[in-house]
Design a protein around this motif. Structure first.
Motif, PDB file in Angstrom:
ATOM      1  N   GLU B  81      30.607  40.594  20.392  1.00 50.56           N
ATOM      2  CA  GLU B  81      29.241  40.374  19.921  1.00 50.56           C
ATOM      3  C   GLU B  81      28.522  39.330  20.781  1.00 50.56           C
ATOM      4  OE1 GLU B  81      32.031  39.846  18.293  1.00 50.56           O
ATOM      5  OE2 GLU B  81      31.951  38.130  16.915  1.00 50.56           O
ATOM      6  N   ALA B  84      27.346  41.025  23.875  1.00 50.89           N
ATOM      7  CA  ALA B  84      26.134  41.803  23.588  1.00 50.89           C
ATOM      8  C   ALA B  84      24.915  40.887  23.556  1.00 50.89           C
ATOM      9  CB  ALA B  84      26.290  42.543  22.265  1.00 50.89           C
ATOM     10  N   ARG B  85      25.083  39.736  22.891  1.00 60.22           N
ATOM     11  CA  ARG B  85      23.950  38.807  22.768  1.00 60.22           C
ATOM     12  C   ARG B  85      23.611  38.183  24.119  1.00 60.22           C
ATOM     13  NH1 ARG B  85      26.624  35.726  17.740  1.00 60.22           N
ATOM     14  NH2 ARG B  85      26.880  37.544  16.398  1.00 60.22           N
ATOM     15  N   LEU B 109      18.730  45.330  12.626  1.00 57.43           N
ATOM     16  CA  LEU B 109      19.773  44.303  12.551  1.00 57.43           C
ATOM     17  C   LEU B 109      20.223  43.910  13.965  1.00 57.43           C
ATOM     18  CD1 LEU B 109      20.960  43.201   9.925  1.00 57.43           C
ATOM     19  CD2 LEU B 109      22.815  44.838  10.133  1.00 57.43           C
ATOM     20  N   ALA B 110      20.494  44.918  14.793  1.00 53.11           N
ATOM     21  CA  ALA B 110      20.950  44.656  16.163  1.00 53.11           C
ATOM     22  C   ALA B 110      19.843  43.952  16.956  1.00 53.11           C
ATOM     23  CB  ALA B 110      21.343  45.972  16.836  1.00 53.11           C
ATOM     24  N   THR B 113      19.360  40.325  15.813  1.00 56.39           N
ATOM     25  CA  THR B 113      20.496  39.482  16.220  1.00 56.39           C
ATOM     26  C   THR B 113      20.316  39.020  17.660  1.00 56.39           C
ATOM     27  OG1 THR B 113      21.926  40.728  14.754  1.00 56.39           O
ATOM     28  CG2 THR B 113      23.011  39.416  16.421  1.00 56.39           C
ATOM     29  N   VAL B 114      19.950  39.955  18.515  1.00 58.67           N
ATOM     30  CA  VAL B 114      19.789  39.631  19.932  1.00 58.67           C
ATOM     31  C   VAL B 114      18.521  38.793  20.157  1.00 58.67           C
ATOM     32  CG1 VAL B 114      19.443  40.640  22.225  1.00 58.67           C
ATOM     33  CG2 VAL B 114      21.167  41.589  20.693  1.00 58.67           C
ATOM     34  N   LEU B 170      17.333  46.443  22.974  1.00 58.87           N
ATOM     35  CA  LEU B 170      18.095  45.217  23.234  1.00 58.87           C
ATOM     36  C   LEU B 170      17.829  44.633  24.618  1.00 58.87           C
ATOM     37  CD1 LEU B 170      21.514  46.148  21.540  1.00 58.87           C
ATOM     38  CD2 LEU B 170      19.498  45.085  20.534  1.00 58.87           C
TER      39      LEU B 170
END
Lengths: 438, 262
Positions: B81, B84-85, B109-110, B113-114, B170
Motif C-alpha cells: 500500500e 501504491a501511495r 477510497l483508492a 487514500t492516494v 491515481l
C-alpha cells in the motif's frame, strides 16, 4: 459430540402455561387445530443434540430459564419503535411481545388499498375464514416439530396478509415484532396469502428494546397462488441474550415466484427452518441468507427447497460471517422428487471465519430422484482471500482497510438483494459497524 | 519517450525472487527513467508477471537477492500500500471481483487514500462522481459501471478498462501494465491503449508486460526487453518487437547462447 438432554416435561409445561386461557375461536376448525397442536406438543420432546436435525444446536440453555407468559400490555409509543420502521412501508402491524398493538399499527384499508388485507388475524378471522382455512396451519406442519406445535397451540392472533388477485402491491408491508419483557415467551404467527397474479413485498422484522433473555417462537406460512410473486425479507435482530426459533413454510403454485432474504444478527441461540415447496410446474424461488454473529452467539439455519413438480428453478446463496467464539450452522437440503424433471437448482454456502475460535458447520444436502435435472452446489469455509487483499493494498488501502472492506463486501452482497432502500442502507451500516476492526 | 536529463524512477539490480522455494527471477537489471515506455516481452513462464508482482509487493513472492530503488528509495522497505501511495501502480492481468462493494465506492477510497498521501484534498461522493465520470470518458466507459460491484460480472475488456481507469485516477509515477492486452478485442484494445497513451507524460513511466507484439502497435515503446528464464537477455528498440513477432522467441535464446559460447 456432546449429547445434552432436556427434561421435556418441565420445559414444555412452562411454555404451555397460559395456553388454556386463550379465548376460543368462533371457528370450529381453528379450535380443533389448536387442540391437536396442544396434544401433539404434549407428546413431542425438545430435540436433544442426538437428533440429527439439531446436531449442532444445543438448546438446553433454553430449559434453564423460567419463561413466563406475556404480562400486561405494554405502553409503548410510536416514537419507541419508529427507528425500526422503514420509511417506504406505510402499512405496518406491530406486535409487542407477541401481542398485537393496534395503537402502533397502520393496517390496510381494503377500500383504498385495492382490496389488500393487512390486519391482525383475530379481528379478520371470521370475515376471511374461507380464504384462511385452506392455509392456516396447513403448510407449517407440527406433527414432528415441537416448536411449530407449541406455536399452533397458542394460535390466537398474528399477522394476516392477503394480496388480492392480480394486485401489484407497490409499497412494502412491515410486520414488526418487538420484544420488551424479560423471560417472556411469545409465539408470533404470520399468514401471507398471495392470490393468483398478485405481487407483494413483506418485511418480517424481529427487534428488541433491550438486551434481555426471552424466547420468540415464530411460525410463518406463505402461500403463493398461480403467477403470484412474493418478496419476503426477514430480519432477526433480537437481543443477543434471547432465543429465537422460527419455522417458515412456503408453498408455490404454478409459475409463482418466491424471493427471500433473511438476515440473522441477534439472539444468543437462533434456529430458522425454512421450507419452500415448489408444488406446481414452473415455480421459482431465490432464497438468500446472511448470518452475522459474534461473541457466544449461535445461528442455525435449516432450509429445505422441495422441487415437487417439473420445470422448477431455485437459487440459494447462504453466507455466514462468524467472529468471536460464535458458531454458525447451515443445513441446506435440495429435494428433487420423482417426476420433477427439468429442475434447475443451484445452492452455495459461503462462510467467513474472523476469529480462531469461531466455528461453522455447513451441510449442503442434495436428494435427487429425477434424471433430467441441473443441480449445482458448493460450500466454502475460510478466511479472506489473499489475492483480494493484495489487490486492494495495491491501490493504497492499508491491510486493515482492505480486510474491513472485504468482510463488509462479503455480507453486503446478500444485503444488496433487499429491495427496500432504507432497510438495505440500515443493514449495510450494521454490517459495516459489526465487521470493522481497528 | 526518451528525454534528456530525465529522472531515474526505477533502478533494478540483480533482482532474484522465489515462489514456494522455486527461483523464478534470476538476476534482473533494469533502469526506467521518467518519460519512458518499456516493454517486457517473453514466453509464458519466463517470469515477466512475477517481476510485475514482485515490484508491487505480492507476499507470495520472496525476494532473495538484488535491490530495487523507486525514486531513490528502497522499494522493499515499503508495504504494497505504501508503494501504491508512493506512485507505483500495477494494472492486473486478472483483476479480482468484489461483489458487495460498489465500484464508485472502491475507486473513491483508492483515490482519496492516494490524495491524502500527496497532501491534496479528498473528494466527497458527489464531487468524486463528477470527477470520475470525466475520467471514464477517456476509456469510453458507461457510467453504469460505477454502480456495479467492483469488476462484478465485467467482461475481460471491461475489467481492463476499469484497471486503466484506476491508473487515470491515481496518476502513478510508474505504471506496470501486466498483460493488459490479453483478452481484448480490437476495439477494446484501441480504447484501452488510447487511454494509456493519453496518460503517459514526461514525468511518469510505463512498463508494459506482454506476450504479443500487437500491443506495441498501439503503445510505442522506447525499449523492448526480452525475458527468458528469469533474466532479461536482450534489450533493443521498437524493432526488436517486430523481430520477435516474425521469428518467435527461440532465436533470441540461440543468439544469446552463441554469444556466451563465443
Amino acid at each position: 459430540m456432546s449429547v445434552s438432554m432436556v427434561t421435556a416435561g418441565s420445559y414444555l409445561e412452562t411454555l404451555l402455561q397460559g395456553q388454556p386461557r386463550l379465548p376460543s375461536s368462533p371457528l370450529a376448525w381453528l379450535n380443533q387445530l389448536r387442540a391437536d397442536a396442544v396434544d401433539r406438543a404434549g407428546t413431542l420432546k425438545v430435540p436433544p443434540t442426538r437428533d440429527e436435525e439439531w446436531r449442532f444446536t444445543d438448546i438446553s440453555p433454553l430449559a434453564k430459564l423460567s419463561f413466563q407468559p406475556v404480562r400486561a400490555v405494554s405502553s409503548l409509543q410510536t416514537a419507541d419503535v419508529e427507528r425500526f420502521c422503514p420509511e417506504e412501508a406505510a402499512i405496518r402491524l406491530v406486535f409487542i411481545d407477541g401481542v398485537y398493538a393496534p395503537r402502533l399499527s397502520t393496517p390496510s384499508n381494503e377500500a383504498t388499498d385495492l382490496g389488500l388485507v393487512v390486519t391482525n388475524l383475530s379481528s379478520a378471522v371470521s370475515a376471511h375464514a374461507t380464504a384462511i382455512e385452506p392455509h392456516l396451519g396447513r403448510h407449517a406442519g407440527f406433527q414432528d416439530n415441537v416448536f411449530a406445535a407449541l406455536n399452533t397451540a397458542f394460535l390466537h392472533d398474528g399477522a394476516l396478509i392477503i394480496a388480492p388477485r392480480n394486485a401489484a402491491v407497490e409499497k412494502p408491508v412491515h410486520l414488526l415484532f418487538v420484544a420488551t419483557q424479560k423471560e417472556a415467551a411469545s409465539h408470533p404467527r404470520c399468514l401471507l396469502i398471495a392470490e393468483s397474479g398478485s405481487a407483494v413485498t413483506v418485511v418480517e422484522d424481529y427487534v428488541a428494546l433491550q438486551e434481555e433473555a426471552y424466547v420468540t417462537n415464530a411460525v410463518t406460512e406463505i402461500a403463493l397462488a398461480d403467477n403470484a410473486r412474493v418478496d419476503h425479507i426477514r430480519v432477526q435482530r433480537d437481543s443477543t441474550e434471547a432465543f429465537h426459533i422460527a419455522n417458515c413454510a412456503v408453498s408455490l403454485a404454478r409459475a409463482s415466484r418466491y424471493q427471500s432474504v433473511s438476515v440473522a444478527l441477534g439472539a444468543r441461540i437462533s434456529r430458522y427452518n425454512l421450507n419452500v415447496r415448489l408444488a406446481a410446474e414452473g415455480a421459482e424461488c431465490a432464497v438468500d441468507g446472511l448470518a452475522l454473529i459474534t461473541g457466544r452467539q449461535l445461528a442455525d439455519t435449516h432450509t429445505c427447497i422441495d422441487h415437487a413438480q417439473p420445470h422448477g428453478v431455485s437459487r440459494q446463496s447462504h453466507k455466514c460471517i462468524v467472529d468471536g467464539a460464535a458458531h454458525a450452522v447451515f443445513n441446506g437440503k435440495i429435494m428433487v422428487r420423482p417426476g420433477a424433471q427439468r429442475t434447475d437448482s443451484s445452492q452455495s454456502s459461503r462462510n467467513l471465519l474472523l476469529n480462531a475460535k469461531a466455528r461453522v458447520d455447513t451441510k449442503p444436502q442434495l436428494e435427487i430422484f429425477a434424471d433430467d435435472v441441473k443441480c449445482a452446489h458448493g460450500a466454502t469455509v475460510g478466511q479472506l482471500d489473499n489475492e483480494e487483499i493484495f489487490y486492494l493494498k495495491s491501490r493504497g488501502l492499508s491491510e486493515i482497510a482492505a480486510r474491513n472492506l472485504l468482510t463488509y463486501a462479503f455480507g453486503a452482497e446478500i444485503i444488496d438483494r433487499i429491495s427496500i432502500a432504507s432497510l438495505k442502507h440500515r443493514l449495510e451500516q450494521t454490517v459495516l459497524e459489526q465487521t470493522r476492526k481497528n | 519517450m526518451i528525454y534528456q536529463d530525465s529522472k531515474t524512477l526505477l533502478e533494478v539490480r540483480g533482482l532474484r525472487a522465489t515462489v514456494n522455494g522455486i527461483e523464478i527471477l534470476k538476476g534482473i537489471d533494469l533502469t526506467v527513467r521518467s518519460g519512458e515506455v518499456h516493454a517486457i516481452m517473453g514466453t509464458n513462464g519466463s517470469g515477466k508477471s512475477t517481476f510485475a508482482k514482485v515490484l508491487a509487493g505480492h507476499n507470495a513472492y520472496k525476494v532473495t537477492g538484488g535491490s530495487v530503488t523507486f525514486e531513490g528509495n528502497d522499494l522493499f522497505g515499503l508495504e504494497p500500500e505504501e508503494r501504491a501511495r508512493a506512485g507505483l501502480f500495477l494494472a492486473f492481468q486478472y483483476p479480482i471481483e468484489i461483489p458487495g462493494v460498489a465500484n464508485s465506492h472502491f475507486l473513491r477510497l483508492a483515490y482519496n487514500t492516494v490524495q491524502a498521501q500527496r497532501g491534496r484534498d479528498e473528494l466527497d461522493p458527489l464531487e468524486f462522481e463528477d470527477f470520475v465520470r470525466e475520467k471514464m470518458k477517456l476509456l469510453e466507459m458507461n457510467p453504469d459501471f460505477l454502480d456495479r460491484g467492483v469488476n462484478e460480472g465485467f467482461s475481460g475488456g471491461e475489467k481492463k478498462r476499469n484497471e486503466i481507469l484506476q491508473m487515470a485516477l491515481l496518476e502513478p509515477r510508474l505504471a506496470i501494465l501486466d498483460e493488459t492486452d490479453s483478452g481484448l478485442d480490437i476495439d477494446a484494445l484501441r480504447i484501452v491503449t488510447n487511454g494509456v497513451n493519453q496518460l503517459a507524460n514526461k514525468d511518469n513511466a510505463i512498463i508494459l508486460v506482454t506476450h504479443y507484439q500487437r500491443l506495441l502497435n498501439y503503445i510505442e515503446p522506447d525499449y523492448v526487453h526480452v525475458m527468458t528464464a528469469g533474466r532479461i537477455i536482450k534489450t533493443g528498440g521498437k524493432a526488436l518487437a517486430l523481430d520477435l513477432e516474425a521469428r518467435g522467441y527461440d532465436w533470441v535464446g540461440v543468439e544469446q547462447r552463441d554469444a556466451a559460447g563465443a
